[in-house]
Motif scaffolding. Structure first.
Motif, PDB file in Angstrom:
ATOM      1  N   ARG A  31     -76.353  -7.553 -66.633  1.00 19.34           N
ATOM      2  CA  ARG A  31     -77.378  -7.660 -67.668  1.00 19.34           C
ATOM      3  C   ARG A  31     -78.735  -8.036 -67.054  1.00 19.34           C
ATOM      4  NH1 ARG A  31     -75.324 -11.755 -71.868  1.00 19.34           N
ATOM      5  NH2 ARG A  31     -73.400 -10.580 -71.641  1.00 19.34           N
ATOM      6  N   PRO A  40     -81.739  -4.092 -74.111  1.00 14.93           N
ATOM      7  CA  PRO A  40     -81.441  -5.407 -74.685  1.00 14.93           C
ATOM      8  C   PRO A  40     -80.027  -5.450 -75.288  1.00 14.93           C
ATOM      9  CG  PRO A  40     -83.490  -4.501 -75.606  1.00 14.93           C
ATOM     10  CD  PRO A  40     -82.923  -3.469 -74.706  1.00 14.93           C
ATOM     11  N   GLY A  41     -79.315  -6.537 -74.999  1.00 14.38           N
ATOM     12  CA  GLY A  41     -77.985  -6.729 -75.602  1.00 14.38           C
ATOM     13  C   GLY A  41     -76.880  -5.954 -74.922  1.00 14.38           C
ATOM     14  N   PRO A 198     -87.213   0.033 -75.226  1.00 15.81           N
ATOM     15  CA  PRO A 198     -87.305  -0.095 -76.685  1.00 15.81           C
ATOM     16  C   PRO A 198     -88.437  -0.991 -77.172  1.00 15.81           C
ATOM     17  CG  PRO A 198     -85.226  -1.011 -75.853  1.00 15.81           C
ATOM     18  CD  PRO A 198     -85.875  -0.304 -74.721  1.00 15.81           C
ATOM     19  N   GLU A 199     -88.880  -1.969 -76.352  1.00 18.37           N
ATOM     20  CA  GLU A 199     -89.981  -2.814 -76.858  1.00 18.37           C
ATOM     21  C   GLU A 199     -91.276  -2.030 -76.963  1.00 18.37           C
ATOM     22  OE1 GLU A 199     -88.419  -3.280 -73.989  1.00 18.37           O
ATOM     23  OE2 GLU A 199     -89.719  -4.022 -72.395  1.00 18.37           O
ATOM     24  N   LYS A 280     -68.596   2.056 -78.865  1.00 19.46           N
ATOM     25  CA  LYS A 280     -67.252   2.197 -78.290  1.00 19.46           C
ATOM     26  C   LYS A 280     -66.440   3.297 -78.984  1.00 19.46           C
ATOM     27  CE  LYS A 280     -65.729  -1.840 -80.930  1.00 19.46           C
ATOM     28  NZ  LYS A 280     -67.015  -2.366 -81.400  1.00 19.46           N
TER      29      LYS A 280
ATOM     30  N   ARG B  46     -75.371 -12.702 -75.863  1.00 21.32           N
ATOM     31  CA  ARG B  46     -75.776 -11.312 -75.649  1.00 21.32           C
ATOM     32  C   ARG B  46     -77.093 -11.009 -76.358  1.00 21.32           C
ATOM     33  NH1 ARG B  46     -73.451  -6.966 -73.695  1.00 21.32           N
ATOM     34  NH2 ARG B  46     -71.610  -8.101 -73.026  1.00 21.32           N
ATOM     35  N   TYR B  50     -83.508 -12.588 -78.868  1.00 28.91           N
ATOM     36  CA  TYR B  50     -83.619 -11.798 -80.096  1.00 28.91           C
ATOM     37  C   TYR B  50     -82.907 -12.478 -81.270  1.00 28.91           C
ATOM     38  CZ  TYR B  50     -85.365  -8.228 -76.982  1.00 28.91           C
ATOM     39  OH  TYR B  50     -86.101  -7.551 -76.053  1.00 28.91           O
ATOM     40  N   GLY B 122     -89.928  -1.513 -87.415  1.00 27.05           N
ATOM     41  CA  GLY B 122     -90.190  -2.815 -86.806  1.00 27.05           C
ATOM     42  C   GLY B 122     -89.871  -2.815 -85.328  1.00 27.05           C
ATOM     43  N   THR B 124     -88.105  -2.305 -82.293  1.00 23.95           N
ATOM     44  CA  THR B 124     -86.952  -1.516 -81.873  1.00 23.95           C
ATOM     45  C   THR B 124     -86.101  -2.287 -80.855  1.00 23.95           C
ATOM     46  OG1 THR B 124     -88.350   0.397 -82.188  1.00 23.95           O
ATOM     47  CG2 THR B 124     -86.300   0.781 -81.050  1.00 23.95           C
ATOM     48  N   ASP B 125     -86.752  -3.090 -79.985  1.00 22.30           N
ATOM     49  CA  ASP B 125     -85.963  -3.816 -78.978  1.00 22.30           C
ATOM     50  C   ASP B 125     -85.022  -4.821 -79.639  1.00 22.30           C
ATOM     51  OD1 ASP B 125     -88.303  -5.146 -79.741  1.00 22.30           O
ATOM     52  OD2 ASP B 125     -88.522  -6.200 -77.838  1.00 22.30           O
ATOM     53  N   VAL B 128     -82.114  -2.895 -81.157  1.00 20.16           N
ATOM     54  CA  VAL B 128     -81.189  -2.418 -80.115  1.00 20.16           C
ATOM     55  C   VAL B 128     -80.304  -3.576 -79.643  1.00 20.16           C
ATOM     56  CG1 VAL B 128     -81.088  -1.561 -77.727  1.00 20.16           C
ATOM     57  CG2 VAL B 128     -82.652  -0.502 -79.354  1.00 20.16           C
ATOM     58  N   ALA B 129     -80.919  -4.770 -79.466  1.00 26.47           N
ATOM     59  CA  ALA B 129     -80.146  -5.931 -79.026  1.00 26.47           C
ATOM     60  C   ALA B 129     -79.090  -6.308 -80.067  1.00 26.47           C
ATOM     61  CB  ALA B 129     -81.073  -7.117 -78.771  1.00 26.47           C
ATOM     62  N   ARG B 131     -77.749  -4.396 -82.388  1.00 24.43           N
ATOM     63  CA  ARG B 131     -76.725  -3.361 -82.447  1.00 24.43           C
ATOM     64  C   ARG B 131     -75.723  -3.525 -81.302  1.00 24.43           C
ATOM     65  NH1 ARG B 131     -74.413   0.940 -80.838  1.00 24.43           N
ATOM     66  NH2 ARG B 131     -75.407   1.958 -79.122  1.00 24.43           N
ATOM     67  N   ASN B 132     -76.236  -3.759 -80.087  1.00 20.26           N
ATOM     68  CA  ASN B 132     -75.333  -3.888 -78.944  1.00 20.26           C
ATOM     69  C   ASN B 132     -74.462  -5.136 -79.057  1.00 20.26           C
ATOM     70  OD1 ASN B 132     -76.062  -1.514 -77.676  1.00 20.26           O
ATOM     71  ND2 ASN B 132     -77.795  -2.454 -76.626  1.00 20.26           N
ATOM     72  N   ALA B 133     -75.043  -6.236 -79.579  1.00 21.70           N
ATOM     73  CA  ALA B 133     -74.251  -7.460 -79.725  1.00 21.70           C
ATOM     74  C   ALA B 133     -73.146  -7.247 -80.763  1.00 21.70           C
ATOM     75  CB  ALA B 133     -75.151  -8.627 -80.124  1.00 21.70           C
ATOM     76  N   ILE B 134     -73.477  -6.589 -81.861  1.00 24.52           N
ATOM     77  CA  ILE B 134     -72.477  -6.334 -82.905  1.00 24.52           C
ATOM     78  C   ILE B 134     -71.395  -5.401 -82.371  1.00 24.52           C
ATOM     79  CG2 ILE B 134     -72.098  -5.122 -85.085  1.00 24.52           C
ATOM     80  CD1 ILE B 134     -74.735  -6.222 -86.056  1.00 24.52           C
ATOM     81  N   GLU B 135     -71.846  -4.419 -81.629  1.00 27.33           N
ATOM     82  CA  GLU B 135     -70.953  -3.423 -81.054  1.00 27.33           C
ATOM     83  C   GLU B 135     -69.886  -4.096 -80.183  1.00 27.33           C
ATOM     84  OE1 GLU B 135     -70.813  -0.092 -81.313  1.00 27.33           O
ATOM     85  OE2 GLU B 135     -69.273  -0.050 -79.754  1.00 27.33           O
TER      86      GLU B 135
END
Ligand code: SF4
Lengths: 329, 179
Positions: A31, A40-41, A198-199, A280, B46, B50, B122, B124-125, B128-129, B131-135
Motif C-alpha cells: 500500500r 486509495p484503499g 483519483p484525487e 473480487k 485501509r 478518508y 465529489g 473521487t479519491d 475509491v478508498a 469502495r476498496n475498503a468495503i470491497e
C-alpha cells in the motif's frame, strides 16, 4: 504444468477469491508508491501479505509481489523495505522494473525470484539478455505491443520465461514511457504508481450529461446512458484538426482469450489478467472462466468448445485482441 | 434534475418505506458501524485519512438519504429527509437495492458507475478508498445487526436471498451484466 494463470489481487479478499477460483499465481502490491496500482484503499500491508501468502500456499497457488515503480533518486527506502517484506512473507517472486531496485534485490535478496515488470518495456532479445545476465531475471512480462508471431520469434531467441497480458484494461503506449499523466497531474504510474490519480478526477453533471475532468482538463463528456470509463488521458476524447475523436486510443479493453492456444504455442509460460483495481466478484468470474479454458486446451478440446467456455466473458464496453493480432492503423 | 435509474423500487414500496424517515435509523446505523469497526479494524485502517470524509448516500427511490463519516469507532451516520440540502465530500446516488449490492459485494462499483447504474460526484479519491475498503471487508447483513454464529448465518441467508429476489423483481442490473 499447463500454461500458468497469473491473476490480480488488489485486496486480501480478492486474493482469496482468485485462489479459490483457480488462479495458479496471484500478483499484488504493497500500500505505497512502490507498486504501479497505488490507488486509495487498495493493496496490502506487510502483515496482510504474510497472511495472503500463507493462504495461497495452503491452496497450492503462488504469490508474486509487484514492486514495479521507479525508485526516487536518493530515497530508495520504501523500495528496499518492500523487497525485504516480500521475502519475509515468503513471496514466490517479485516483479521489478527499476535498475536500482533490481540491483538491490539481486545483491541483498539472492533467494528472491525476479520477474521483469511490463513497466521496464523489455521487448528485444538484447534487452532481455541484459536483465537475465546482470540480475538473474527469470521471467519477462511482455509489453503489450507485440504480435503472436513476434512473441514466438522472441521466445526462440531468449532463455527466460515470458508472461503475456490476456485480459483487462489496456495501456496503449509502451509501458513505462508514457508521460501523459505526469503532464496533466504531476503524478504518473512510473513514479507514483497511479495513472490519472483519483484525487485529480472530477465528474460534473450538467444538462448535457457528465463531463470528466482530470486536473482541470475536460477530457471527455458523456451523454445520459452512454457508457463511461475511468478517465485515463489516453482514452479521452479531444478536438484536433476540427474533429472530435479518441485521439490516442479508443476506450477498448484487452481480450485475447481466443489466442490462449496460440500464445501457448508461441512459447509463453504464463498468462496475465489485469485488474487489481477491480472487485473480487469480477476477478473470480474472469479467473474461473480462463482456468476452464486453459484446462480445456490442455485436454485437447476443440477450438469451438473452448470458444463456448469464453463466450460469457465480456468486460463491458468494447474489446480488442490488441497488438497480438497485428492490426495497427 | 430528477434522474431515474434502472432497478428502482416500485411506487407502492416507496410509499411503504416513507415512514422510515421518522425512525431512529441514524443512531442505529451509527451503532452498527462502530460495532463493526471494533470487530474489523483493518477495514478502517485501509480507509486511512478518508475515514474523516463525509459520504452522502442518496437512494434515488426513497425520500431519505444517509450522511456517513466512517471514522472507525467515532463513525457517525445521520438519516436525513431528502429535502434537507446537504453538502458532503462525496455523493453517491442510485436505487436502494443497487446501493445495498455495493455494500455486500454483489456488484462491482466500477462496472455500476461506468454503466450509469449509479451516479457519483465529489472527491473521487475518497470514493475509491471507500469502495476498496468495503470491497475487502466482505460485509454481510449479519455484520450490521451484530449477529454471529447460527443466527448470523440465518440473517445472511434470508437477507441475501430476499435482496436477490427483490433485484430480479425490480429489474436491477444483473451482476456482471455489461448493459
Ligand atoms: S495515459 Fe494511458 S497509456 Fe499512459 S500510462 Fe495512463 S493508461 Fe497507460
Amino acid at each position: 504444468m499447463s500454461i500458468e494463470l497469473v491473476c490480480p489481487a488488489g485486496t486480501p479478499s480478492a486474493l482469496r477469491a482468485a485462489v479459490e477460483a483457480g488462479a495458479h499465481s496471484v500478483y499484488c502490491g504493497f500500500r505505497d508508491e512502490t507498486n504501479a496500482r497505488n490507488f486509495p484503499g487498495l493493496n496490502f500491508s506487510p502483515d496482510e501479505l504474510v497472511e495472503g501468502v500463507r493462504f495461497a500456499h495452503a491452496h497450492g497457488a503462488k504469490v508474486l509481489v509487484a514492486i514495479n515503480t521507479f525508485a526516487k533518486a536518493g530515497a530508495m527506502d520504501a523500495w528496499k523495505a518492500a523487497l525485504a517484506n516480500a521475502e519475509t512473507a515468503g513471496a514466490d517472486a517479485v516483479i521489478l522494473a527499476d535498475l536500482a531496485v533490481l540491483d538491490h534485490a539481486a545483491t541483498h535478496h539472492p533467494n528472491l525470484r525476479l520477474h521483469l515488470s511490463v513497466q521496464a518495456a523489455a521487448a528485444t532479445p538484447e534487452a532481455i539478455a541484459f536483465y537475465a545476465d546482470t540480475f538473474g531475471v527469470k521471467r519477462i512480462v511482455m509489453p503489450r505491443v507485440l504480435s503472436v508471431e513476434e512473441i514466438a520469434k522472441l521466445n526462440a531467441a531468449i532463455n527466460v520465461e515470458t508472461e503475456a497480458f490476456v485480459f483487462g484494461g489496456l495501456c496503449p503506449m509502451t509501458e513505462g514511457r508514457c508521460s501523459l499523466s505526469s503532464y496533466a497531474t504531476g503524478k504518473s504510474p512510473n513514479l507514483t504508481g497511479v495513472c490519472s490519480p483519483p484525487e485529480h478526477v472530477a465528474y460534473t453533471e450538467d444538462k448535457d450529461g457528465t463531463a470528466t475532468r482530470l486536473a482541470g482538463f475536460t477530457i471527455d463528456r458523456f451523454g445520459a446512458g452512454e457508457q463511461a470509463g475511468y478517465p485515463t488521458l489516453c482514452k479521452g476524447r479531444f478536438v484536433a484538426g476540427g474533429k472530435t475523436s479518441y485521439l490516442f486510443e479508443d476506450p477498448v479493453s484487452l481480450n485475447a482469450a481466443s489466442l490462449i492456444a496460440a500464445l501457448a504455442k508461441a512459447g509463453v509460460t504464463a498468462l496475465k489478467i489485469e485488474g487489481r483495481q477491480r472487485g473480487k466478484g469480477y476477478v473470480a468470474e474472469v479467473v474461473r472462466t480462463f482456468r476452464a479454458a486453459v484446462e480445456a486446451i490442455d485436454a485437447g478440446r476443440t477450438e469451438v468448445e473452448v470458444g463456448r467456455l469464453l463466450a460469457g466473458l465480456v468486460e463491458g464496453g468494447r474489446q480488442t485482441s490488441g497488438a497480438y493480432k497485428k492490426a495497427w492503423r | 434534475m430528477a434522474e431515474h435509474f434502472r432497478g428502482e423500487l416500485p411506487r407502492l414500496l416507496r410509499l411503504l418505506a416513507a415512514p422510515a424517515g421518522f425512525l431512529p435509523l441514524g443512531p442505529a446505523l451509527t451503532l452498527a458501524v462502530r460495532r463493526f469497526a471494533r470487530r474489523k479494524p483493518a477495514v478502517f485502517d485501509r480507509l486511512g485519512e478518508y475515514g474523516k470524509c463525509s459520504f452522502l448516500i442518496e437512494p434515488s427511490d426513497l425520500d431519505i438519504s444517509f450522511l456517513m463519516v466512517p471514522d472507525g469507532s467515532r463513525a457517525e451516520v445521520k438519516c436525513l429527509r431528502r429535502r434537507a440540502s446537504q453538502t458532503a465530500d462525496v455523493t453517491v446516488r442510485g436505487p436502494l437495492l443497487v446501493l445495498l449490492g455495493l455494500l455486500d459485494g454483489t456488484f462491482d462499483g466500477d462496472a455500476l458507475f461506468f454503466n450509469r447504474a449509479i451516479s457519483v460526484s465529489g472527491r473521487t479519491d475518497a470514493l475509491v478508498a471507500l469502495r476498496n475498503a468495503i470491497e475487502d471487508a466482505e460485509l454481510t447483513p449479519a455484520d450490521f445487526v451484530g449477529a454471529t454464529g447460527g443466527l448470523g448465518r440465518l440473517v445472511d441467508r434470508s437477507v441475501i436471498g430476499g435482496l436477490g429476489l427483490a433485484r430480479r423483481f425490480t429489474g436491477s442490473p444483473i451482476p456482471g451484466d455489461p448493459s
